[in-house]
Design a protein around this motif. Structure first.
Motif, PDB file in Angstrom:
ATOM      1  N   SER A 124      -0.708  12.759  -9.882  1.00  0.00           N
ATOM      2  CA  SER A 124      -0.630  12.048  -8.799  1.00  0.00           C
ATOM      3  C   SER A 124       0.204  11.303  -8.710  1.00  0.00           C
ATOM      4  O   SER A 124       0.559  10.393  -9.626  1.00  0.00           O
ATOM      5  CB  SER A 124      -2.005  11.619  -8.196  1.00  0.00           C
ATOM      6  OG  SER A 124      -2.138  10.790  -7.016  1.00  0.00           O
TER       7      SER A 124
ATOM      8  N   PHE B 270       1.004   9.605  -0.923  1.00  0.00           N
ATOM      9  CA  PHE B 270       0.009  10.351  -1.858  1.00  0.00           C
ATOM     10  C   PHE B 270       0.733  11.695  -1.901  1.00  0.00           C
ATOM     11  O   PHE B 270       0.995  12.595  -0.642  1.00  0.00           O
ATOM     12  CB  PHE B 270      -1.299  10.506  -1.020  1.00  0.00           C
ATOM     13  CG  PHE B 270      -1.711   9.033  -0.741  1.00  0.00           C
ATOM     14  CD1 PHE B 270      -2.418   8.379  -2.188  1.00  0.00           C
ATOM     15  CD2 PHE B 270      -1.728   8.438   0.274  1.00  0.00           C
ATOM     16  CE1 PHE B 270      -3.164   7.206  -1.864  1.00  0.00           C
ATOM     17  CE2 PHE B 270      -2.420   7.153   0.472  1.00  0.00           C
ATOM     18  CZ  PHE B 270      -3.078   6.474  -0.564  1.00  0.00           C
TER      19      PHE B 270
ATOM     20  N   PRO C 207       5.557   9.503  -9.824  1.00  0.00           N
ATOM     21  CA  PRO C 207       5.461   8.038  -9.012  1.00  0.00           C
ATOM     22  C   PRO C 207       7.081   7.587  -8.729  1.00  0.00           C
ATOM     23  O   PRO C 207       7.020   6.369  -8.128  1.00  0.00           O
ATOM     24  CB  PRO C 207       4.724   7.210 -10.110  1.00  0.00           C
ATOM     25  CG  PRO C 207       5.071   7.441 -11.217  1.00  0.00           C
ATOM     26  CD  PRO C 207       5.095   8.967 -11.180  1.00  0.00           C
TER      27      PRO C 207
ATOM     28  N   SER D 105      -1.003  -1.195  -8.111  1.00  0.00           N
ATOM     29  CA  SER D 105      -1.323  -0.037  -7.705  1.00  0.00           C
ATOM     30  C   SER D 105      -0.509   0.017  -6.614  1.00  0.00           C
ATOM     31  O   SER D 105      -0.222  -0.738  -5.786  1.00  0.00           O
ATOM     32  CB  SER D 105      -2.941  -0.193  -7.605  1.00  0.00           C
ATOM     33  OG  SER D 105      -3.591  -0.651  -8.763  1.00  0.00           O
ATOM     34  N   HIS D 106      -0.282   1.392  -5.931  1.00  0.00           N
ATOM     35  CA  HIS D 106       0.319   1.842  -4.950  1.00  0.00           C
ATOM     36  C   HIS D 106       1.776   1.653  -4.899  1.00  0.00           C
ATOM     37  O   HIS D 106       2.554   1.938  -4.036  1.00  0.00           O
ATOM     38  CB  HIS D 106      -0.331   1.314  -3.649  1.00  0.00           C
ATOM     39  CG  HIS D 106      -1.637   1.724  -3.176  1.00  0.00           C
ATOM     40  ND1 HIS D 106      -1.639   2.968  -2.627  1.00  0.00           N
ATOM     41  CD2 HIS D 106      -2.750   1.332  -3.367  1.00  0.00           C
ATOM     42  CE1 HIS D 106      -3.094   3.139  -2.362  1.00  0.00           C
ATOM     43  NE2 HIS D 106      -3.784   2.162  -3.056  1.00  0.00           N
TER      44      HIS D 106
ATOM     45  N   ASP E 142      -7.833  11.531  -8.396  1.00  0.00           N
ATOM     46  CA  ASP E 142      -6.668  10.695  -8.893  1.00  0.00           C
ATOM     47  C   ASP E 142      -7.369  10.809 -10.514  1.00  0.00           C
ATOM     48  O   ASP E 142      -6.680  10.846 -11.561  1.00  0.00           O
ATOM     49  CB  ASP E 142      -6.618   9.499  -8.775  1.00  0.00           C
ATOM     50  CG  ASP E 142      -5.831   9.226  -7.650  1.00  0.00           C
ATOM     51  OD1 ASP E 142      -4.848   9.941  -7.402  1.00  0.00           O
ATOM     52  OD2 ASP E 142      -5.682   8.186  -6.891  1.00  0.00           O
TER      53      ASP E 142
ATOM     54  N   ARG F  54      -0.083   8.265  -7.369  1.00  0.00           N
ATOM     55  CA  ARG F  54      -0.819   6.995  -7.335  1.00  0.00           C
ATOM     56  C   ARG F  54      -0.831   6.845  -8.884  1.00  0.00           C
ATOM     57  O   ARG F  54      -1.523   5.472  -9.349  1.00  0.00           O
ATOM     58  CB  ARG F  54      -2.222   7.115  -6.633  1.00  0.00           C
ATOM     59  CG  ARG F  54      -2.052   6.864  -5.279  1.00  0.00           C
ATOM     60  CD  ARG F  54      -2.036   5.467  -5.052  1.00  0.00           C
ATOM     61  NE  ARG F  54      -3.308   4.750  -5.380  1.00  0.00           N
ATOM     62  CZ  ARG F  54      -3.767   4.097  -6.227  1.00  0.00           C
ATOM     63  NH1 ARG F  54      -2.726   3.762  -6.996  1.00  0.00           N
ATOM     64  NH2 ARG F  54      -4.885   3.579  -6.497  1.00  0.00           N
ATOM     65  N   ASN F  55      -0.771   7.568  -9.860  1.00  0.00           N
ATOM     66  CA  ASN F  55      -1.069   7.429 -11.292  1.00  0.00           C
ATOM     67  C   ASN F  55       0.024   6.868 -11.986  1.00  0.00           C
ATOM     68  O   ASN F  55       1.124   7.265 -11.550  1.00  0.00           O
ATOM     69  CB  ASN F  55      -1.886   8.575 -11.911  1.00  0.00           C
ATOM     70  CG  ASN F  55      -3.165   8.972 -11.316  1.00  0.00           C
ATOM     71  OD1 ASN F  55      -3.636   7.854 -10.658  1.00  0.00           O
ATOM     72  ND2 ASN F  55      -3.695  10.104 -11.280  1.00  0.00           N
TER      73      ASN F  55
ATOM     74  N   ALA G 187      -6.202   2.242 -10.528  1.00  0.00           N
ATOM     75  CA  ALA G 187      -5.006   3.519 -10.889  1.00  0.00           C
ATOM     76  C   ALA G 187      -5.682   4.472 -12.072  1.00  0.00           C
ATOM     77  O   ALA G 187      -6.698   3.793 -12.828  1.00  0.00           O
ATOM     78  CB  ALA G 187      -3.710   2.846 -11.355  1.00  0.00           C
TER      79      ALA G 187
ATOM     80  N   TRP H  56       0.805  -1.152  -0.091  1.00  0.00           N
ATOM     81  CA  TRP H  56       0.029   0.047  -0.150  1.00  0.00           C
ATOM     82  C   TRP H  56       0.961   1.212  -0.065  1.00  0.00           C
ATOM     83  O   TRP H  56       2.239   1.159  -0.373  1.00  0.00           O
ATOM     84  CB  TRP H  56      -0.888  -0.009   1.414  1.00  0.00           C
ATOM     85  CG  TRP H  56      -1.914   1.067   1.066  1.00  0.00           C
ATOM     86  CD1 TRP H  56      -2.958   1.066   0.256  1.00  0.00           C
ATOM     87  CD2 TRP H  56      -1.805   2.309   2.041  1.00  0.00           C
ATOM     88  NE1 TRP H  56      -3.673   2.292   0.635  1.00  0.00           N
ATOM     89  CE2 TRP H  56      -3.206   2.775   1.530  1.00  0.00           C
ATOM     90  CE3 TRP H  56      -1.329   2.786   2.980  1.00  0.00           C
ATOM     91  CZ2 TRP H  56      -3.497   4.342   2.146  1.00  0.00           C
ATOM     92  CZ3 TRP H  56      -1.496   3.903   3.487  1.00  0.00           C
ATOM     93  CH2 TRP H  56      -2.689   4.752   3.200  1.00  0.00           C
ATOM     94  N   SER H  57       0.428   2.187   0.522  1.00  0.00           N
ATOM     95  CA  SER H  57       1.361   3.840   0.414  1.00  0.00           C
ATOM     96  C   SER H  57       2.273   3.624   1.329  1.00  0.00           C
ATOM     97  O   SER H  57       2.267   4.795   2.363  1.00  0.00           O
ATOM     98  CB  SER H  57       0.452   4.720  -0.037  1.00  0.00           C
ATOM     99  OG  SER H  57      -0.028   4.829  -1.347  1.00  0.00           O
TER     100      SER H  57
END
Length: 351
Positions: A235, A171, A177, A204-205, A262, A237-238, A227, A159-160
């Motif tokens: 972001s 975030f 990223p 993702s993340h 996002d 996250r993207n 995503a 996760w983040s």
């Protein structure tokens, strides 16, 4: 009646279920709170989804959000204690199994494409277990075998926050990223183990260097369950265009995340986000990678949704907006269901 059924690539509904938390909602009863329950899934023509199990800290850090002159940054979350994480995951697995049992056939745990299709034919909601963040898994990876036996078929390595396997993206907006190191040696072993078992790996993340480590190591299609495109919303996250291209080149899938911060170019946390903004994001992804590599990964019960969709019951409005934008019925079925079934079939051993 619309013929399009929807499989959703990500939701966090389990954390809000009464089966897991006494303060939660009964998933079998329609609620006006949150985004997802069985009645609203039916109203939204959902065939099933990836239901995330995930561990969380006992208390969130204070003052973790910094507003900058043109965006925001969230302080990196701390690593979790593995024993505590495992207790949470065990509880969530038990909860989702209890829910499926008391649904009296209205929900089915699925570990194969055949299971998903059988659930659809029986008008039942297919539940595929996904784990978001591998904190509960030990270095010898034995707990992964346990989870596989319980039905786990999809895993987000992080996760983040950091863990022993790699580094998640904090975030932030506007940011790249590319925020830190790639996978650890243990993370690389985890990728191989997932390939061997037939567990889908979710990027993702994961930060950019970790993404490229997975791309270099994995023998399965690359998948981002929830995503968006960094070219539209910068972001962390993207995914940047090169990442989107890499997913396409492995016959993988990007599940469009409906989180407004996002999807929107300005990353504002504003539910007054018109469907046209979501459609423009879908159109960008399809132009970049093709319709075969784009699906839905809503992030229901884990993010702020566009007001016009609001919750799972509003998914037909998204499909109708895509139809008005020129997507044909074959495109819609690919986006809504078929692309997920294809990538599952290419990844899972129990096809």
């Amino acid at each position: 009646m619309d013929s399009v059924y929807i499989f959703d690539g990500h939701n966090d509904a389990i954390l809000s279920m009464v089966d897991y938390s006494a303060a939660g909602r009964d998933f079998l009863v329609r609620s006006e709170n949150g985004h997802l329950d069985l009645p609203r899934a039916r109203e939204g023509r959902m065939a099933g989804g990836l239901f995330a199990i995930s561990a969380h800290p006992e208390s969130e850090p204070e003052d973790d959000l910094t507003i900058t002159f043109n965006g925001y940054e969230v302080r990196y979350a701390e690593a979790l204690d593995p024993d505590n994480a495992r207790r949470q995951i065990d509880g969530q697995v038990s909860a989702i199994k209890a829910l499926v049992s008391r649904s009296n056939g209205q929900m089915r745990l699925a570990t194969s494409v055949k299971d998903i299709r059988a659930a659809l034919n029986a008008s039942a909601l297919a539940v595929v277990l996904h784990m978001e963040g591998a904190e509960a898994i030990d270095l010898d990876l034995s707990y992964l075998d346990t989870l596989y036996d319980h039905g786990l078929r999809s895993l987000g390595l992080v996760w983040s926050r950091p863990n022993i396997f790699g580094y998640g993206v904090p975030f932030a907006y506007p940011r790249s990223p590319d925020t830190g190191p790639g996978l650890t040696d243990a993370g690389k072993r985890l990728v191989k183990k997932c390939n061997d078992l037939g567990i889908m790996i979710d990027v993702s993340h994961l930060n950019e260097r970790g993404f490229w480590d997975v791309a270099a190591l994995s023998t399965a299609p690359l998948v981002a369950t929830h995503a968006c495109a960094h070219a539209i919303c910068q972001s962390t996250r993207n995914l940047i265009d090169r990442q989107l291209d890499a997913i396409r080149d492995t016959d993988g899938v990007i599940g469009l995340n409906l989180a407004v911060n996002d999807v929107r170019p300005d990353a504002n946390l504003d539910d007054d986000t018109p469907l046209e903004v979501v459609i423009r994001h879908i159109e960008y992804l399809v132009r970049r990678v093709g319709i075969d590599s784009v699906a839905l990964g809503s992030d229901f019960d884990g993010a702020v949704m566009p007001r016009e969709i609001r919750d799972a019951s509003g998914l037909p409005r998204l499909i109708e907006a895509m139809r008005r934008a020129g997507f044909n019925e074959t495109d819609l079925r690919k986006f809504a269901l078929d692309n997920w079934l294809r990538v599952f079939g290419q990844t899972w051993k129990d096809r």
